[in-house]
Design an enzyme around this catalytic site. Structure first.
Site, PDB file in Angstrom:
ATOM      1  N   SER A 132       0.810  -1.218   0.000  1.00 40.51           N
ATOM      2  CA  SER A 132       0.000   0.000   0.000  1.00 40.51           C
ATOM      3  C   SER A 132       0.850   1.278   0.000  1.00 40.51           C
ATOM      4  O   SER A 132       1.525   1.558  -0.965  1.00 40.51           O
ATOM      5  CB  SER A 132      -0.948  -0.051   1.203  1.00 40.51           C
ATOM      6  OG  SER A 132      -1.787   1.047   1.223  1.00 40.51           O
ATOM      7  N   ASP A 165      -0.948   1.577  -3.938  1.00 38.65           N
ATOM      8  CA  ASP A 165      -1.898   0.615  -4.506  1.00 38.65           C
ATOM      9  C   ASP A 165      -3.231   1.273  -4.852  1.00 38.65           C
ATOM     10  O   ASP A 165      -4.204   0.579  -5.184  1.00 38.65           O
ATOM     11  CB  ASP A 165      -2.095  -0.589  -3.574  1.00 38.65           C
ATOM     12  CG  ASP A 165      -2.797  -0.235  -2.284  1.00 38.65           C
ATOM     13  OD1 ASP A 165      -2.697   0.932  -1.863  1.00 38.65           O
ATOM     14  OD2 ASP A 165      -3.458  -1.107  -1.683  1.00 38.65           O
ATOM     15  N   ASP A 187      -5.774   2.669  -3.411  1.00 41.04           N
ATOM     16  CA  ASP A 187      -7.088   2.603  -2.767  1.00 41.04           C
ATOM     17  C   ASP A 187      -7.402   3.914  -2.058  1.00 41.04           C
ATOM     18  O   ASP A 187      -8.489   4.091  -1.519  1.00 41.04           O
ATOM     19  CB  ASP A 187      -7.217   1.390  -1.814  1.00 41.04           C
ATOM     20  CG  ASP A 187      -6.140   1.352  -0.752  1.00 41.04           C
ATOM     21  OD1 ASP A 187      -5.213   2.175  -0.799  1.00 41.04           O
ATOM     22  OD2 ASP A 187      -6.227   0.487   0.141  1.00 41.04           O
ATOM     23  N   ASP A 204      -1.966   6.710  -3.275  1.00 38.13           N
ATOM     24  CA  ASP A 204      -0.927   5.923  -2.611  1.00 38.13           C
ATOM     25  C   ASP A 204      -0.506   4.798  -3.569  1.00 38.13           C
ATOM     26  O   ASP A 204      -1.020   4.701  -4.688  1.00 38.13           O
ATOM     27  CB  ASP A 204      -1.408   5.400  -1.250  1.00 38.13           C
ATOM     28  CG  ASP A 204      -2.456   4.310  -1.357  1.00 38.13           C
ATOM     29  OD1 ASP A 204      -3.262   4.367  -2.296  1.00 38.13           O
ATOM     30  OD2 ASP A 204      -2.475   3.407  -0.497  1.00 38.13           O
TER      31      ASP A 204
HETATM   32 MG    MG Z   1      -3.356   1.697   0.059  1.00 37.63          MG
END
Ligand code: MG
Length: 448
Positions: free
Chosen positions: A96, A238, A240, A236
Site C-alpha cells: 500500500s 496501490d 485505494d 498511494d
Molecule cells: Mg493503500
C-alpha cells in the site's frame, strides 16, 4: 499466537524475511481456499513484487488452487476482479503506502471485500499449526492469465460518473504506483483535462514516497500553483486512497475531502447512514448531522467499515486518510472512484477551495509515546477507569466533551500509544494535547 495480519493485511520489510515466508503464507492461503478452487493473484509496482508474486503462485498451485494471474493493478481493481470473475478469493501482493523496502499481502474474500478478522484467524491458525495441505501430482493447480477484467473495472467507474457542464482541469500524481494506467485514462475519457506527475510505474518510488501526505506531495502542490488547474489528485502505491490539493495549491485534509463526499451524497439522498472510524474529525461528523445523516462509528480499519456498511445499508463510509467507500460501486476503498467523485462535485459546483472554506473548522493534533512491552492492556484499563466525559471503548478509549475529544489508542503493530485530540479553538488544541499526554505518561509511570 502472534497476529500475522495488521489493520490492512500482512506487511514486512523484504530484508527481514527469506522467500520461505511468502511461500508458507501462500501455502496457508492455498490451504484456506482449498484444492480445486480458483484464486486471483495480483501485485503493485514494488521491486519485490514479481519475486513474491511468483512465490505465492507456486505455493497456491502446490495446494491445488488454480491461479488467475491479474498482473500489476490497483487494489480496488483487484477487489473488483475477484467479485467479477466469481473466484473463491484472492491475494494481492502490496504494501500500500509503506516505504519501498516493504511489501505485503492483502487477502480478499469472494465478494470482493477484505478478509474479516475471523477469516484472518483461520489463515493464521493454518500457518502456525503447519496445517498446510499439498496437492498430489495430478491435482496441482494451473495458471491462467486474465487482463480483460481491467477494462471492465475502468468502464464500471466511468459509468458511475455524472459530470456537470464544467470541464475540470486536473493534475494527477500517480506516485510511481499502480494508478498510472487508471486515473489519468479514466479522467481523460470523462472529458477532463489531465496533466500527470510520476505516471510511470517504478518500485523504487523515485518521484515521491508512496503515501500521499501533505509532506510527500509538495511537487503536486507546486504544480497546482504553476498551472491553472481545478484539482490535484495524489494516490498511494496501490491506489485505494486519493488525497487532494485545491485550485490554490493548498492540501485538502482527508477529513475535509470525506466531508465533501458525505455532504454530496446526503444532499442527493436526503438522509442515510454514514460509517466512519472512531478517529474521524468533527468536520465530518458535523457534516453528517447538518445534512440529515446518521454517523455510525466503528473501530479503525477499512475492512470493518466496509462490512458495517454492508450490514446497515450505509450510503457512504470512509476514513480521514483519503480512503472512501462508495457502496453503489463496491464495498471497498477506491482511489480511482474517489478521484472521479471529486471531479464530479467540482464539475457541478465550481471551485473546491470555496467548498472547503464552507466546512466547519477544527484543530486536530496528535502525538505518540512508547509503552513498556506487554503492558498495553493494563495501561488501557487504567486510562478507561480514570477517563472523565462520554466514553467510547470500541477501539482505544475515546473521551468526548462538548467542544473537544481525546482518543488514546494503542498501535496494532508497535509498542506505542497514540494520543489524538480535536478541539474547536486552535489555542486550546496544543494545551489539551499536552495535558493528556502528561496524564497518560503519569499512568504509565505509576504502573511501571
Ligand atoms: Mg493503500
Amino acid at each position: 499466537m502472534t497476529h500475522l495480519f495488521g489493520t490492512n493485511g500482512i506487511r514486512w520489510i523484504i530484508d527481514d524475511h527469506s522467500i520461505d515466508y511468502p511461500v508458507k503464507l501462500g501455502q496457508a492461503a492455498g490451504t484456506y481456499f482449498g484444492a480445486n478452487s480458483r484464486v486471483a493473484l495480483g501485485m503493485d509496482t514494488r521491486t519485490s513484487g514479481p519475486m513474491i508474486f511468483n512465490a505465492m503462485l507456486t505455493a497456491l498451485e502446490s495446494s491445488g488452487c488454480d491461479v488467475i494471474d491479474l498482473g500489476i493493478l490497483p487494489t480496488p481493481a483487484f477487489q473488483y476482479a475477484v467479485k467479477d470473475l466469481g473466484v473463491a478469493g484472492g491475494v494481492i501482493v502490496t504494501a500500500s503506502h509503506n516505504p519501498p523496502k516493504f511489501n505485503g499481502l492483502k487477502f480478499i474474500a469472494g465478494d470482493g471485500t477484505e478478509f474479516s478478522r475471523e477469516q484472518e484467524t483461520i489463515v493464521e491458525k493454518i500457518y502456525y499449526d503447519d496445517a498446510l495441505k499439498r496437492a498430489a501430482w495430478d491435482k496441482i493447480g494451473k495458471q491462467y492469465r486474465e487482463r480483460h477484467v481491467h477494462d471492465r473495472y475502468r468502464s464500471s467507474i466511468i459509468s458511475q460518473a455524472k459530470l456537470g457542464e464544467k470541464t475540470v482541469r486536473t493534475i494527477v500524481d500517480c506516485g510511481n504506483g499502480t494508478s498510472w494506467e487508471y486515473t489519468p485514462g479514466i479522467l481523460t475519457k470523462l472529458g477532463c483535462e489531465v496533466l500527470t506527475l510520476n505516471a510511470q510505474p517504478d518500485g523504487r518510488f523515485p518521484g515521491r514516497l508512496p503515501e500521499p501526505t501533505e509532506n510527500n506531495i509538495s511537487s503536486l502542490m507546486m504544480a497546482m500553483k504553476l498551472h491553472e488547474s481545478d484539482i490535484g489528485i495524489a494516490h498511494d502505491g496501490d491506489a485505494d486512497r486519493a488525497s487532494f490539493v485545491d485550485d490554490k495549491g493548498k492540501f485538502i485534509t482527508g477529513d475535509q475531502s470525506l466531508a465533501l463526499f458525505v455532504i454530496d451524497v446526503l444532499r442527493k439522498k436526503g438522509s442515510g447512514k454514514v460509517v466512519v472510524p472512531v478517529n474521524t474529525s468533527m468536520t465530518v461528523l458535523d457534516s453528517v448531522e447538518e445534512n440529515g445523516g446518521e454517523a455510525i462509528i466503528t473501530p479503525v480499519g477499512s475492512p470493518l467499515i466496509a462490512r458495517k456498511m454492508m450490514e446497515i445499508n450505509a450510503v457512504i463510509g470512509g476514513e480521514g486518510n483519503g480512503g472512501v467507500i462508495f457502496p453503489e460501486h463496491m464495498y471497498c476503498r477506491d482511489g480511482m472512484m474517489t478521484a472521479v467523485k471529486m471531479v464530479e462535485i467540482i464539475s457541478h459546483n465550481g471551485s473546491v477551495s470555496e467548498l472547503v472554506a464552507q466546512l466547519p473548522e477544527y484543530c486536530l493534533s496528535r502525538d505518540k509515546l512508547a509503552i513498556p512491552l506487554g503492558m498495553r492492556d493494563e495501561i488501557m484499563k487504567k486510562v478507561k477507569n480514570e477517563a472523565q466525559g462520554e466514553i467510547l471503548d470500541i477501539d482505544g478509549i475515546k473521551i468526548t466533551h462538548d467542544d473537544h475529544w481525546i482518543l488514546v489508542r494503542p498501535s496494532g503493530t508497535e509498542s506505542i500509544l497514540r494520543v489524538t485530540v480535536e478541539t474547536k479553538s486552535k489555542e486550546q488544541c496544543n494545551n489539551i494535547l499536552k495535558d493528556n499526554m502528561n496524564w497518560v505518561k503519569e499512568i504509565i509511570q505509576n504502573l511501571s
